[in-house]
Write a protein that holds these residues in place. Structure first.
Motif: not given
Length: 481
Positions: A160-169
């Motif tokens: 979750g943290a990795f994807v959110a940092a790139r594509l948003g929460h």
């Protein structure tokens, strides 16, 4: 004890193999281990603490219709589950689900599941943008992945943290979260990328962007599938698989005892002693196919370090609500296999499967009866499980009415509770598994298997059992090796 089998170790030196192996645990992992060992000519005793074999694979009925009350599908792109099914006579009953598509119930309505993703990580932004899953603000966040630097992700990171940092929460909360939750009943912001989506982790280690990596994985998967199904079911229910494996084991001479809890596990000069209520059994080797808390208790005396690691494994609890309806009451139901529900939307149910449409065999068996099910609960979000069964059915019906307009009352309902049913794979989980295996390797004649170690899916569990058999008996090779 006489040693009747032999083989060679990794250096080619001859080693003796066990004459008698005790398998502790009668889920699909333990059954797979017993089947592989017995097929190699080893005398096997399998002990299961509960009254039923199969663990989370459980076929039964509702309103006279056969159904799965646990896991309902097999990943077909791994060979272990379909291979074992064929070995035990279920090959002709393998059946893929109907190609209907699924939906997300989010932001107030059912929306089509975007295509072209890897566990929710988009490889193509077009389907995601047109699905309506994301708000305008969420859509505006997407292109940033193309301009972010390709960073080193280290040894592991939360999905979750990795994807959110790139594509948003929003991508995490409304797409990754429900998809991961369907597999692990966990929280995407805690689940390990390396353990849960290893192909994506490996691609990111190579320095690719997230979308680029997801697109490449999708292409390779499509090329390797050769037009075959991604998933398979079994006519009559996936829960038939462990029962068929058990019958095959008995035909090979395996002694199977249910309602038989193991109290202690002790090393002896000749192997192992397995202590039960009022008696003890001797074995040359043991396969421990029990959940982490049980394995921790049994290993506390012989391997305190492994026991401590196992004792730290967390589990998620969940419930499945299976309901049977009159088919004539289902005319307004969307023509799909069901829908997922992002936890961020605050609903009780996390998913609903229209089983009578998803599985052709179930539609045929049901006749005028239509079966669907919902799931409730995930790791860290288990308050709704405190409701009694009647209330879980009521809450599920309320959500179904809000989602798809289903107002009819079911003719029958069953609630199946899986307390501490799924082990969680947080960041660092695979390192934990490596430490456990390192400690257990110091104990000759002991092997571990189960959902704790290399995957919670049915093929992964079967592979784990076959690996345990290979660790115990030289010369055995796990399927797919």
């Amino acid at each position: 004890m006489s040693q009747t089998h032999s083989g060679t170790d990794a250096t080619g030196a001859p080693v003796n193999a066990p004459e008698h192996v005790i398998v502790i645990g009668g889920g699909i992992s333990g059954l797979a281990a017993a089947h592989r060992l017995a097929g190699a000519g080893v005398r096997v005793t399998l002990l299961e603490a509960s009254s039923r074999l199969g663990g989370k694979l459980y076929a039964d009925e509702i309103a006279g219709v056969p159904v799965d009350l646990g896991a309902e599908s097999l990943l077909a792109r791994r060979p272990e589950a379909t291979g074992l099914a064929r070995e035990v006579g279920l090959g002709d009953d393998l059946e893929p689900p109907a190609v209907l598509g699924a939906a997300l119930w989010t932001r107030g309505k059912l929306r089509p599941m975007p295509k072209g993703h890897v566990m929710g990580v988009p490889g193509d932004l077009g389907p995601l943008a047109s699905s309506g899953v994301l708000s305008a603000a969420g859509l505006a966040r997407l292109p940033l992945d193309h301009v972010l630097p390709r960073t080193d992700i280290g040894d592991d990171v939360a999905v979750g943290a990795f994807v959110a940092a790139r594509l948003g929460h929003e991508v995490v909360d409304r797409l990754v979260e429900p998809l991961l939750g369907g597999v692990y009943a966990g929280n995407a912001y805690e689940i390990s990328l390396r353990a849960a989506v290893p192909q994506l982790f490996a691609a990111m280690r190579e320095g690719r962007s997230l979308i680029e990596a997801a697109r490449g994985i999708q292409r390779r998967a499509a090329a390797s599938a050769g037009g075959g199904p991604v998933f398979n079911g079994i006519r009559g229910g996936v829960g038939r698989l462990p029962l068929a494996v058990a019958e095959a084991c008995r035909a090979l001479g395996v002694t199977i005892e249910t309602d038989t809890a193991v109290r202690e596990l002790r090393r002896t000069p000749h192997g192992w002693q397995v202590v039960l209520d009022g008696r003890a059994l001797a074995a040359d080797a043991v396969v421990l196919a029990a959940p982490a808390p049980v394995a921790a208790r049994l290993l506390a005396a012989e391997s305190p370090a492994a026991a401590a690691e196992l004792g730290g494994v967390e589990y998620a609890s969940m419930a499945l609500v299976t309901m049977a309806y009159r088919r004539r009451d289902m005319t307004r139901l969307p023509y799909s296999s069901g829908f997922l529900v992002p936890p961020v939307d605050g609903r009780t149910i996390k998913a609903s499967t229209f089983s009578g449409r998803k599985w052709g065999w179930l539609g045929e068996a049901g006749g005028d009866t239509f079966v669907l099910r919902t799931s409730v609960g995930r790791h860290g979000d288990e308050a709704d499980l405190a409701w009694d069964d009647t209330d879980l059915v009521r809450l599920s019906r309320e959500d179904l009415e809000a989602a798809v307009g289903l107002r009819a009352a079911p003719v029958a309902a069953r609630v199946t509770r899986w307390d501490a049913g799924l082990p969680q794979y947080p960041v660092g989980h695979l390192d934990k598994v490596a430490r456990i295996r390192e400690q257990v390797a110091k104990l000759p004649g002991l092997a571990l298997c189960g959902a704790v170690y290399e995957g919670v899916g049915i093929p992964a569990c079967i592979a784990s059992g076959q690996r345990a058999a290979a660790d115990i008996l030289p010369g055995i090779v796990a399927a797919g090796s």
